[in-house]
Design a protein around this motif. Structure first.
Motif, short mmCIF file in Angstrom:
data_model
loop_
_atom_site.label_atom_id
_atom_site.label_comp_id
_atom_site.label_asym_id
_atom_site.label_seq_id
_atom_site.Cartn_x
_atom_site.Cartn_y
_atom_site.Cartn_z
N THR A 1 15.36 -35.03 -2.60
CA THR A 1 14.10 -34.97 -3.35
C THR A 1 12.96 -35.66 -2.62
OG1 THR A 1 14.62 -37.02 -4.55
CG2 THR A 1 15.37 -34.95 -5.52
N MET A 2 13.27 -36.35 -1.54
CA MET A 2 12.25 -37.09 -0.81
C MET A 2 11.39 -36.17 0.07
SD MET A 2 12.78 -40.53 1.50
CE MET A 2 13.90 -39.71 2.64
N PHE A 3 11.89 -34.97 0.37
CA PHE A 3 11.23 -34.11 1.35
C PHE A 3 10.28 -33.12 0.67
CE2 PHE A 3 15.16 -35.60 3.23
CZ PHE A 3 14.71 -36.09 4.45
N THR A 4 9.24 -33.69 0.07
CA THR A 4 8.18 -32.87 -0.51
C THR A 4 7.12 -32.62 0.56
OG1 THR A 4 6.93 -34.81 -1.25
CG2 THR A 4 8.60 -33.93 -2.76
N PRO A 5 6.26 -31.63 0.40
CA PRO A 5 5.20 -31.40 1.39
C PRO A 5 4.34 -32.64 1.65
CG PRO A 5 5.38 -29.52 -0.08
CD PRO A 5 6.28 -30.57 -0.63
N GLU A 6 4.02 -33.38 0.58
CA GLU A 6 3.20 -34.59 0.76
C GLU A 6 3.95 -35.64 1.56
OE1 GLU A 6 3.96 -33.19 -2.11
OE2 GLU A 6 2.05 -32.22 -2.67
N ASN A 7 5.24 -35.85 1.25
CA ASN A 7 6.01 -36.85 1.98
C ASN A 7 6.24 -36.45 3.43
OD1 ASN A 7 6.10 -38.18 -0.44
ND2 ASN A 7 8.29 -37.82 -0.83
N LEU A 8 6.44 -35.17 3.67
CA LEU A 8 6.60 -34.69 5.05
C LEU A 8 5.34 -34.96 5.86
CD1 LEU A 8 8.40 -31.26 4.42
CD2 LEU A 8 9.41 -33.31 5.43
N ALA A 9 4.17 -34.76 5.24
CA ALA A 9 2.91 -35.04 5.93
C ALA A 9 2.77 -36.53 6.21
CB ALA A 9 1.74 -34.55 5.08
N THR A 10 3.23 -37.37 5.28
CA THR A 10 3.16 -38.81 5.48
C THR A 10 4.09 -39.24 6.61
OG1 THR A 10 2.66 -39.16 3.14
CG2 THR A 10 3.46 -41.05 4.38
N GLN B 1 2.43 -38.32 9.88
CA GLN B 1 1.32 -39.21 10.20
C GLN B 1 1.82 -40.57 10.71
OE1 GLN B 1 -1.17 -40.14 6.85
NE2 GLN B 1 -2.27 -41.76 7.94
N VAL B 2 2.78 -41.15 10.00
CA VAL B 2 3.31 -42.46 10.38
C VAL B 2 4.00 -42.38 11.74
CG1 VAL B 2 5.06 -44.19 9.80
CG2 VAL B 2 3.52 -43.32 8.03
N THR B 3 4.76 -41.32 11.97
CA THR B 3 5.45 -41.17 13.26
C THR B 3 4.44 -41.10 14.40
OG1 THR B 3 7.31 -40.01 12.22
CG2 THR B 3 7.02 -39.72 14.59
N ARG B 4 3.37 -40.33 14.21
CA ARG B 4 2.35 -40.22 15.26
C ARG B 4 1.63 -41.55 15.49
NH1 ARG B 4 -1.50 -37.50 13.71
NH2 ARG B 4 -0.83 -36.50 11.77
N GLU B 5 1.38 -42.29 14.42
CA GLU B 5 0.73 -43.60 14.56
C GLU B 5 1.60 -44.57 15.34
OE1 GLU B 5 -1.22 -45.61 11.37
OE2 GLU B 5 -1.68 -43.74 10.33
N LEU B 6 2.89 -44.56 15.03
CA LEU B 6 3.81 -45.45 15.75
C LEU B 6 3.86 -45.09 17.23
CD1 LEU B 6 6.74 -45.66 13.18
CD2 LEU B 6 5.24 -47.53 13.87
N GLU B 7 3.98 -43.81 17.53
CA GLU B 7 4.08 -43.38 18.92
C GLU B 7 2.77 -43.63 19.68
OE1 GLU B 7 7.38 -39.79 18.31
OE2 GLU B 7 5.22 -39.32 18.40
N ASP B 8 1.63 -43.48 18.99
CA ASP B 8 0.33 -43.68 19.64
C ASP B 8 -0.04 -45.16 19.76
OD1 ASP B 8 0.12 -40.95 19.79
OD2 ASP B 8 -1.20 -40.75 18.05
N SER B 9 0.70 -46.05 19.10
CA SER B 9 0.37 -47.47 19.14
C SER B 9 0.62 -48.08 20.52
CB SER B 9 1.19 -48.24 18.09
OG SER B 9 2.57 -48.25 18.45
N GLY B 10 1.48 -47.44 21.31
CA GLY B 10 1.81 -47.96 22.63
C GLY B 10 2.76 -49.14 22.60
N GLN B 11 3.29 -49.49 21.42
CA GLN B 11 4.17 -50.64 21.30
C GLN B 11 5.59 -50.27 20.91
OE1 GLN B 11 1.44 -52.98 18.61
NE2 GLN B 11 1.73 -54.55 20.17
N VAL B 12 5.88 -48.97 20.87
CA VAL B 12 7.24 -48.53 20.57
C VAL B 12 7.69 -47.52 21.62
CG1 VAL B 12 6.84 -48.88 18.10
CG2 VAL B 12 6.57 -46.60 19.08
N LEU B 13 9.00 -47.46 21.80
CA LEU B 13 9.56 -46.53 22.77
C LEU B 13 9.82 -45.16 22.15
CD1 LEU B 13 10.62 -46.26 25.70
CD2 LEU B 13 12.88 -46.91 24.84
N THR C 1 4.46 -48.76 8.86
CA THR C 1 5.47 -48.20 7.95
C THR C 1 5.22 -48.56 6.50
OG1 THR C 1 6.91 -50.11 8.43
CG2 THR C 1 7.29 -48.08 9.70
N ASP C 2 4.30 -49.49 6.25
CA ASP C 2 3.92 -49.78 4.86
C ASP C 2 3.28 -48.56 4.20
OD1 ASP C 2 4.89 -52.33 4.74
OD2 ASP C 2 2.98 -53.31 5.21
#
Length: 366
Positions: free
Chosen positions: A83-92, A95-107, A236-237
């Motif tokens: 039930t967690m995989f709604t269109p809104e949650n998938l978009a979130t 977004q969070v994955t891209r922010e983490l990867e673009d932060s330059g502080q995660v592998l 991730t908050d």
């Protein structure tokens, strides 16, 4: 040696002003080394840099990264992970994955969506024929191996399971094979027995929990790792889903907490210890200059940790344990010396009380 202590006590006492000035300058210079102290709470606290295990770990982290941050999703109110995989949650998640990867502080980042996409790639093929998919070929090969080995029971069970899976898969048109389709998500998540698929259990331990893994770069310093963990937690908050409790944790957060405690907690506890000693000396030692022993010990602590900073000796949970030992022994010896001087002054009326006290305590201090 007793003569040396007597001579030293008398001559230093005759030039008290100069000795105090030189001591102050020396204390300031040596005390500056405290700013160079580094806190070590990782593997460098327990291993020598020439150990093979240490070298292997350095190479491993260069290749595969360092510590992992875990974001755990716990379903509430009887919900299940599908039930967690709604269109809104998938978009979130995206977004969070891209922010983490673009932060330059995660592998790298592997979210529950990443795990489902991997599973989806296994059961679909580029030509649209599900029997040409990697998963179908692997299952067919496993059934054939079991049949060729004479294990007919296993072969029949695999074939029956494959038939059920194929029937379910063929019921979905290519347009329906999307993570926004709840039934397709259930097909990817659960096997024919209704359990979470074995291959997905690292990310979905059961039907009420999921997790996201954020891998930090390898061989980071404690400070850099702490900054990266703060960044991961702040990003991730944003994974705030209805009916889902999200918790982000991991070894980097623990190490940062320890490091912050060593930096701030040690100063706080040191201040409390000094305050307690002042109270004790003022109330229970009715002598002149009763706070002088404490001052001497504080100077000794500054010298010890300042020299450690200049020598590059890191502060660990082991080396910091020397602080209370130094305070205890130092206060004990300083009070004894102070008391002996008072005895010489008041009782014996010695013309050189410091010399007499040094003559009496010198061998004991050795």
């Amino acid at each position: 040696m007793a003569k040396f202590w007597s001579w030293l006590a008398v001559n230093l006492g005759r030039h008290a002003g100069m000795v105090a000035l030189i001591g102050l300058v020396f204390t300031v210079v040596v005390g500056f080394g405290i700013t160079k102290l580094e806190f070590a709470t990782g593997q460098d606290s327990y291993l020598n840099k020439n150990d093979e295990v240490y070298k292997d770990n350095i190479e491993y982290q260069d290749l595969f990264g360092g510590q992992a941050m875990l974001s755990v999703f716990s379903m509430e109110d009887g919900q299940t992970i599908d039930t967690m995989f709604t269109p809104e949650n998938l978009a979130t998640f995206d977004q969070v994955t891209r922010e983490l990867e673009d932060s330059g502080q995660v592998l790298g980042v592997i979210s529950p969506v990443t795990a489902l996409e991997f599973s989806q790639n296994l059961v679909t093929s580029s030509d649209g024929n599900p029997f040409n998919a990697v998963a179908a070929k692997a299952l067919a090969h496993a059934a054939k191996v079991a049949e060729d080995s004479g294990d007919t029971t296993s072969a029949e069970a695999r074939a029956a399971d494959l038939d059920v899976t194929a029937t379910k898969l063929l019921a979905f048109t290519p347009e329906q094979q999307t993570l926004e389709n709840p039934e397709w998500v259930k097909f990817l998540l659960y096997d024919n027995a209704g359990e979470v698929r074995q291959a997905l259990r690292p990310f979905f331990p059961d039907d009420t929990h999921a997790q996201m893994i954020t891998r930090l770069p390898g061989n980071m310093s404690i400070e850099d790792e702490g900054a990266a963990s703060d960044k991961v937690v702040s990003i991730t908050d944003k994974l705030d889903f209805a009916g889902v409790e999200t918790t982000t944790t991991g070894a980097p957060i623990l190490l940062k907490g320890i490091n912050d405690y060593l930096r701030g907690g040690m100063l706080t506890l040191g201040g409390i210890a000094v305050a307690v000693m002042i109270v004790i000396l003022m109330l229970f030692f009715n002598v002149r200059w009763r706070l002088l022993p404490l001052l001497v010990v504080i100077i000794g602590v500054i010298w010890a940790f300042g020299i450690a900073g200049y020598l590059g000796i890191p502060l660990t949970l082991v080396t910091i344990a020397g602080l209370p030992v130094m305070l205890g022994i130092g206060i004990d010896y300083a009070i004894q010396m102070h008391s002996r001087i008072e005895e010489e002054v008041i009782i014996d009326r010695s013309p050189h009380p410091i010399q007499a006290a040094a003559r009496g305590l010198g061998p004991a201090l050795l």
